[in-house]
Scaffold this active site. Sequence first.
Site, mmCIF file in Angstrom:
data_model
loop_
_atom_site.group_PDB
_atom_site.id
_atom_site.type_symbol
_atom_site.label_atom_id
_atom_site.label_comp_id
_atom_site.label_asym_id
_atom_site.label_seq_id
_atom_site.Cartn_x
_atom_site.Cartn_y
_atom_site.Cartn_z
ATOM 1 C CG ASP A 132 54.366 66.917 59.238
ATOM 2 O OD1 ASP A 132 54.266 68.063 59.714
ATOM 3 O OD2 ASP A 132 54.635 65.920 59.928
ATOM 4 C CG ASN A 153 55.652 58.650 60.217
ATOM 5 O OD1 ASN A 153 55.191 59.756 60.488
ATOM 6 N ND2 ASN A 153 56.467 58.448 59.195
ATOM 7 C CG HIS A 154 54.384 62.683 63.750
ATOM 8 N ND1 HIS A 154 53.599 63.795 63.549
ATOM 9 C CD2 HIS A 154 55.231 62.628 62.693
ATOM 10 C CE1 HIS A 154 53.952 64.397 62.432
ATOM 11 N NE2 HIS A 154 54.943 63.696 61.893
ATOM 12 C CD GLU A 204 60.985 55.571 69.669
ATOM 13 O OE1 GLU A 204 59.878 55.081 69.370
ATOM 14 O OE2 GLU A 204 62.016 55.339 69.017
ATOM 15 N N GLY A 219 64.283 53.864 62.944
ATOM 16 C CA GLY A 219 63.791 52.643 62.330
ATOM 17 C C GLY A 219 62.274 52.598 62.383
ATOM 18 C CG HIS A 272 62.698 60.345 56.224
ATOM 19 N ND1 HIS A 272 62.475 59.304 55.362
ATOM 20 C CD2 HIS A 272 61.484 60.659 56.754
ATOM 21 C CE1 HIS A 272 61.189 59.004 55.359
ATOM 22 N NE2 HIS A 272 60.556 59.801 56.192
ATOM 23 N N GLY A 273 64.692 57.635 57.357
ATOM 24 C CA GLY A 273 64.205 56.544 58.187
ATOM 25 C C GLY A 273 64.383 55.237 57.442
ATOM 26 C CB ALA A 274 63.118 51.855 58.067
ATOM 27 N N GLY A 275 61.777 53.717 55.822
ATOM 28 C CA GLY A 275 60.938 53.775 54.634
ATOM 29 C C GLY A 275 59.933 52.638 54.600
#
EC number: 6.5.1.8
Length: 475
Positions: A153, A231-232, A235, A375, A398-401
């Site tokens: 991606d 996970n896209h 919100e 998150g 880049h996030g929580a993982g």
Amino acid sequence: MGRRQAKDMNGKQITKLGFEKKAIALALTAATARERAGLGRDDILSELYAVKDNPEAYLSGGVYADLARELAAQNAKNRARQGEALRPTPLPYRIWGEDLIEPGATAQMDVAMRLPISRTGALMPDAHVGYGLPIGGVLATEDAVIPYGVGVDIGCSMMLSVLPLAANGLSTDEARALLLKHTRFGAGVSFEKNVRGDHEVLHEETWREQSILRHLYDKAAEQIGTSGSGNHFVEFGTFSLGQADLDLEAGEYLAVLSHSGSRGFGAQVANHYTKTAQDLHPNLDPAARKLAWLPLDTEAGQGYWQAMNLAGRYALANHDLIHARLARALGVKPLVQVSNSHNLAWKQLVGGEERIVHRKGATPAEAGQLGLIPGSMADPGFVVRGRGNAEALASASHGAGRQLGRKAAANTLAKRDVQAYLRERGITLIGGGIDEAPQAYKRIEQVIARQSDLVDVVGQFTPRVVRMDTGSEDV
């Protein structure tokens, strides 16, 4: 002086000089020509040895030119094979949040740090196993780019719009209706033709400069302004600012947060150039097969670099259109927008040398640079400001993982437990699957705490109404 003649020579004698296969026949042909010119065996063997030692000196012409070309080609192949050999041990690299990282991710990073083109790297606290480079891996290479060091991606990215509305200025039903009308999710999806958006990225000449880009243009134009699966998300939620920053007063605001990428366009570019890279390195150790690289001074390397950067711009264009639709529907203009890509490669100075820095699931965090670290569907995300940590190659998570893979999450998490988690936090979910449940992710607060020397937290986004693609089993 008596001389032994070339007619006494045979393939075995030439093989003793180190000639192989086709070169033996070419050496015999040249030896016969030199014999006819009156040279003896010892002189011819001496000349053959000189050609083998430095074939480039004989390429311009003469009786040894064909042999010299073959030897030069063999030498080039041998050098390429040697260049594919992995280092016996990985180069040293820093790990942030090692206690949060599964052994498989560090094993993948170890392989990446054994590549002959690797120079330095780092592993972020959200790291987990991926294809090739682990998610959360940062890798600096010399004069080469790794398609799977960027990922499938390409240009996957984040965007936040802070709106001039009170945090409670939009009801749950209104937010839900807006997301259903103005966003699209899933593989192959697009908006209807009469409402499909347009963006300047679609009018770039770059699309015409490669056959693969020309081939993928129509699909990219069709899917512009939409989001993929996995996970896209898009919100609505509350953005909280503890003190004045971002040209905003301290307080709480209604905001939109999105996570999206380059859709099928980026995936096909990644797969095309990964195959090209693998074909270029047929002898690469199987452990590093997914890390095959393209030298930047080759046509393929330049082609990937051009396509990768176009995919990065295209991914951000998708965010532009998503946020513009929602803001227009609300009749407002964003007060502030923050965005960043986290699946891309950049040219960057590292220790005074230009390197290609791959961030596969890592946020750029140069000193003062704003970024977004989300998150999960029910946990907060953060606007951060980079601290430019050199050992991390100016990067952050880049996030929580993930702490559970998609299959493991779907097989082990109970729907009732996920639904209870969402209720406790007041989350309304549209779509979304068990494989994307909050419990499948590490605790974002722990991940943020492990990288206090990489970023400073500026503000917090708390989700309220979340839209995602449907998963293997809806929550």
